[in-house]
Design an enzyme around this catalytic site. Structure first.
Site, PDB file in Angstrom:
ATOM      1  N   GLU A  41       0.852  -1.189   0.000  1.00 13.69           N
ATOM      2  CA  GLU A  41       0.000   0.000   0.000  1.00 13.69           C
ATOM      3  C   GLU A  41       0.888   1.240   0.000  1.00 13.69           C
ATOM      4  O   GLU A  41       1.915   1.283   0.665  1.00 13.69           O
ATOM      5  CB  GLU A  41      -0.898   0.008   1.244  1.00 13.69           C
ATOM      6  CG  GLU A  41      -1.819   1.219   1.290  1.00 13.69           C
ATOM      7  CD  GLU A  41      -2.729   1.254   2.510  1.00 13.69           C
ATOM      8  OE1 GLU A  41      -3.792   1.869   2.406  1.00 13.69           O
ATOM      9  OE2 GLU A  41      -2.378   0.669   3.557  1.00 13.69           O
ATOM     10  N   LYS A 110      -9.896   1.614  -2.755  1.00 13.25           N
ATOM     11  CA  LYS A 110     -10.176   1.169  -1.381  1.00 13.25           C
ATOM     12  C   LYS A 110     -11.614   1.499  -0.994  1.00 13.25           C
ATOM     13  O   LYS A 110     -12.050   2.654  -1.101  1.00 13.25           O
ATOM     14  CB  LYS A 110      -9.182   1.856  -0.441  1.00 13.25           C
ATOM     15  CG  LYS A 110      -9.189   1.367   0.991  1.00 13.25           C
ATOM     16  CD  LYS A 110      -8.064   2.070   1.755  1.00 13.25           C
ATOM     17  CE  LYS A 110      -7.807   1.492   3.114  1.00 13.25           C
ATOM     18  NZ  LYS A 110      -6.622   2.119   3.736  1.00 13.25           N
ATOM     19  N   CYS A 151      -5.664  -2.847   2.819  1.00 20.43           N
ATOM     20  CA  CYS A 151      -5.477  -2.575   4.246  1.00 20.43           C
ATOM     21  C   CYS A 151      -6.751  -2.738   5.087  1.00 20.43           C
ATOM     22  O   CYS A 151      -7.150  -3.845   5.396  1.00 20.43           O
ATOM     23  CB  CYS A 151      -4.852  -1.193   4.409  1.00 20.43           C
ATOM     24  SG  CYS A 151      -4.073  -0.952   6.031  1.00 20.43           S
TER      25      CYS A 151
END
Length: 274
Positions: A41, A110, A151
């Site tokens: 990331e 995301k 994440c």
């Protein structure tokens, strides 16, 4: 079986340097037989709300162009960790995936923004500068179908369940947990997603930089569908390799056939969008 590589990159504040070193490590992974390679990331810049607008770029753009070129040069599938993306005045935390011919296969934004407040430990609000994505992302390889999260997305079991429903056998989460959530939940969440869905789960973190404003946990990991940790990095810059055995995955699903035993008469996890 095929070889997966996770690049735990030491990220600096110089974008061009991050790109050069990332591409060098991708080449090294390919020479070691990796067929799918993932970057971490925010691999091209420091992680932080003040940095996202400063380093953001379009896709295609400078960073993704380099990824496309190195994927083609090495003839691999390259999961481009994530970069801050600018599109129509909004910013996203975005992962671009490239095929062995350099083609952009998918672009994943995301879904779940990292907004947390643990008093006395960590407060962080991605939503101060970022907007969330609104679509799932999977891509096919000759080996298996792969599902993507970034994440904080790993905390949401429903996303992994939908990817499993859609035939994914490997889930990859480029991620930068921190020194509060990392030791508590990083490995636990990966093992949970792997066992719940009988899939391989891989996470690619940046290397730890104790001088950074946001200190990443490191410990990029690969977990088997049985919940075994197959490979795990320390905190330094390194490449993690793991051979992904899809025969083993099939055996586990046969031995503990949870997919055919789900009580769809009582509950369901369903996607609201394609």
């Amino acid at each position: 079986a095929f070889r997966l590589a996770l690049i735990q990159l030491q990220v600096s504040s110089v974008k061009s340097d991050n790109l050069t070193r990332a591409c060098g490590l991708v080449r090294e992974a390919a020479t070691q037989g990796a067929k799918i390679v993932s970057l971490p990331e925010c691999f091209n810049c420091p992680y932080g709300t003040k940095y996202f607008p400063q380093y953001a770029e379009k896709i295609p753009g400078e960073s993704t162009q380099k990824l496309s070129e190195v994927a083609k040069e090495c003839s691999i599938y390259l999961i481009g960790g994530s970069v801050p993306e600018e599109d129509a005045g909004k910013f996203y935390n975005t992962c671009a995936v490239f095929g062995p011919d350099g083609t952009l296969l998918i672009k994943y934004r995301k879904l779940h923004l990292f907004d947390i407040d643990v008093p006395g430990k960590i407060t962080f609000h991605e939503s101060e500068t970022l907007s969330p994505g609104d679509s799932f992302s999977t891509f096919d390889t000759p080996y298996c179908r792969v599902g993507l999260g970034i994440c904080y997305d790993i905390r949401f079991a429903e996303l992994a369940q939908i990817y499993a429903q859609r035939g994914c056998q490997l889930l990859v989460y480029p991620g930068a947990f921190n020194l509060t959530t990392g030791p508590a939940h990083w490995e636990l969440l990966q093992r949970g997603r792997a066992v719940d869905n009988q899939v391989y789960v891989a996470t690619a973190s940046p290397a730890r930089d104790d001088q950074a404003s946001y200190v990443a946990w490191g410990h990029s990991t690969v977990v088997s569908p049985w919940g075994d940790v197959l490979a795990k990095a320390g905190t330094e810059e390194t490449i993690v390799y793991s051979d992904i055995d899809l025969k083993r995955l099939a055996e586990i699903r046969q031995q503990i056939p949870i997919f055919s035993q789900k009580r769809s008469d009582l509950y369901a996890v369903e996607a609201k969008k394609p």
